[in-house]
Enzyme design. Structure first.
Site, PDB file in Angstrom:
ATOM      1  CG  ASP A 347      41.924   5.389 -15.062  1.00 26.93           C
ATOM      2  OD1 ASP A 347      42.139   4.174 -14.975  1.00 26.93           O
ATOM      3  OD2 ASP A 347      41.068   5.989 -14.485  1.00 26.93           O
ATOM      4  CB  THR A 348      48.723   7.008 -15.800  1.00 28.35           C
ATOM      5  OG1 THR A 348      48.115   8.162 -15.255  1.00 28.35           O
ATOM      6  CG2 THR A 348      50.177   7.259 -16.038  1.00 28.35           C
ATOM      7  CB  VAL A 349      50.433   4.395 -20.612  1.00 25.85           C
ATOM      8  CG1 VAL A 349      49.023   4.020 -21.026  1.00 25.85           C
ATOM      9  CG2 VAL A 349      50.926   5.605 -21.381  1.00 25.85           C
TER      10      VAL A 349
END
Length: 526
Positions: A347-349
């Site tokens: 779950d990352t940007v």
């Protein structure tokens, strides 16, 4: 051109600068930094750190980052590895003796030392223009005043709330619950940490009171981390790895990221005529699924800490890709890619920024799973990543867990060059999905003539744990055909990743920004 009577979003055009992120406040902060005379590095750091406040389930200063960037006036691309290492005292043998077969993703053993802050400080000092204080000011302000929780962030937060433990529940739940859209989230402890970093640099994070808070909090729940582990953290510059696909040169970050899997998958599908296929039909889905399965099998065999990778050239060779392509059958799914490829392999940007001087930054920043390990520091509320879950406990494997080693990482920034010129920083977040996402966006552009926004918008698929995840954008006929040839289609619980891109049109003198509607963000230019 899209049909304006149907839902969708237009690409964003500008001529001076552009930023694309998964949250509007972060994109706007980056543009403000550019307008104030900062460059793409200043703006990227500002946007990234703010995303840790706007999307704390996805990222934060307790995590890692990878960066690809090209200096102004150049087409040279530089890699920066901002991933942290396991504590020196971590021992895979001792974990095996406890009966473990893997590093649990919610255990303190999965917490590697955060590397992103060191990378941001180094990047700012070496390549920024306005200084770290300018880049961190928006995050400090929003962490103190609060940010309204966006809809997709609220959705992800609610699904991960049960993973929070101890102090993390105090810092990341509101009245014991995950926040609804529009609720105000504040992080005053992180504001104080960022204020110290802006004043004193990396030492304010990796030494002294902040480091003591992190180490004491980890050791209190059984961690083997030490102050020496934190003080020794250092990012590394490197050279991207690259490949070619239909006129594009695609540049990926070298290991310990999984960019090599994206290059191998592209080399495999290049052996087929995708342009003759329906862009969103079953034939293309099948081909890409098989290529991705084989590329991910190779990743799991070979990708590890850069000091331990031995067969990267084999993984990236066209001969390997041709042999793997030969295993793909048009009407039959491969049930066990590892067994099929044994003969070949013995779950990352995400955000990107381009400034008026065409300095381009492709940056990805993450705590891995939603809220990482679910563990936060007691005093300042720093949420720790669980990147150590990327290790294996198989004895003798290049990616075997060990003290001071960097684990296999899923996060990968990318960059495209055309005719030797940097043409597009881009990335597709989403954990294991990322190599498939890079392939999907690039093929959409190269084989089907889509612009970056169209390429990001289209429906996605991904083979994972024996199932073929198909977003709801695929129809029943496609699903039925894929089931007929041996896949097990299913609808993912959440969208497959999210993406950002900025295409540089040098001839027209404009920038074209794209941002994934699967997230809350946008591209903004000026």
């Amino acid at each position: 051109m899209r049909d304006f009577q149907l839902p969708g979003r237009s690409a964003v055009y500008s001529s001076n600068g552009m930023c694309a992120t998964s949250h509007p406040l972060a994109a706007a902060a980056a543009i403000d930094i550019l307008k104030d005379g900062g460059n793409a590095v200043d703006a990227a750091i500002g946007a990234a750190v703010l995303l840790g406040i706007c999307e704390p389930q996805s990222t934060g200063i307790g995590g890692d980052c990878f960066v690809l960037f090209c200096p102004p006036g150049e087409d040279r691309v530089i890699a920066l590895n901002g991933s942290g290492r396991a504590p020196k005292a971590l021992c895979s043998a001792s974990l095996r003796q406890k009966g473990l077969e893997a590093v649990s993703d919610d255990s303190v053993a999965s917490v590697t030392v955060p590397g992103a802050v060191d990378a941001f400080c180094r990047l700012s000092a070496d390549w920024g223009r306005n200084g770290l204080e300018s880049s961190l000011e928006p995050s400090i302000r929003y962490a103190e005043d609060g940010v309204p929780v966006a809809p997709r962030v609220s959705f992800d937060w609610s699904r991960a709330a049960d993973s929070l433990k101890g102090a993390a529940r105090r810092y990341y739940l509101l009245d014991g619950k995950s926040p609804a859209p529009g609720a105000i989230f504040r992080a005053p402890g992180q504001a104080e940490v960022l204020r110290r970093i802006s004043r004193d640099g990396r030492s304010a994070f990796y030494e002294g009171e902040v480091a003591e808070d992190m180490v004491d909090s980890l050791r209190a729940v059984g961690g083997v981390h030490s102050l020496e582990d934190f003080a020794a953290t250092r990012c590394d510059y490197g050279t991207p790895i690259s490949g070619h696909y239909r006129g594009f040169e695609i540049l990926e970050h070298p290991p310990n990221g999984q960019g090599a899997a994206a290059l191998l998958a592209a080399n495999i599908v290049a052996q087929f005529d995708l342009a003759a296929m329906d862009p969103f039909g079953a034939e293309r889905v099948h081909l890409e699924a098989e290529a991705v399965k084989l590329a991910m099998d190779a990743r799991d065999r070979f990708v590890a800490d850069p000091d331990y990778v031995e067969r990267l050239d084999h993984m990236l060779s066209l001969d390997t890709a041709r042999q793997l392509a030969g295993l793909i059958r048009p009407g039959e799914a491969i049930p066990d890619p590892a067994a099929a490829a044994n003969a070949v392999h013995k779950d990352t940007v995400y955000l990107c920024v381009v400034d008026k001087d065409l300095m381009a930054v492709s940056m990805i920043y993450s705590v891995f799973h939603s809220f990482g390990s679910g563990i936060a520091s007691e005093k300042f509320g720093i949420n720790f990543q669980n990147r150590g879950a990327g290790f294996t406990l198989r004895e003798g494997h290049p990616n075997e867990a060990g003290g001071g080693k960097r684990p296999l990482h899923t996060i990968i920034p990318a960059m495209l060059r055309v005719d030797g010129e940097v043409a597009m920083p881009f990335g597709v977040m989403g954990g294991q999905y990322q190599p498939a996402g890079h392939l999907r966006v690039m093929v959409n552009m190269a084989d089907f003539g889509m612009n970056p926004q169209e390429a990001i918008d289209g429906p996605r698929s991904f083979p994972e744990t024996g199932r073929l995840q198909l977003e709801r954008g695929y129809g029943d006929k496609v699903r039925a055909r894929l089931a007929e040839i041996g896949h097990v289609p299913s609808v993912p619980e959440s969208p497959l990743g999210g993406g950002q891109a900025i295409r540089i049109d040098r001839k027209a003198g404009v920038l074209l920004g794209a941002s994934d509607p699967r997230k809350d963000g946008c591209a903004i230019g000026y």
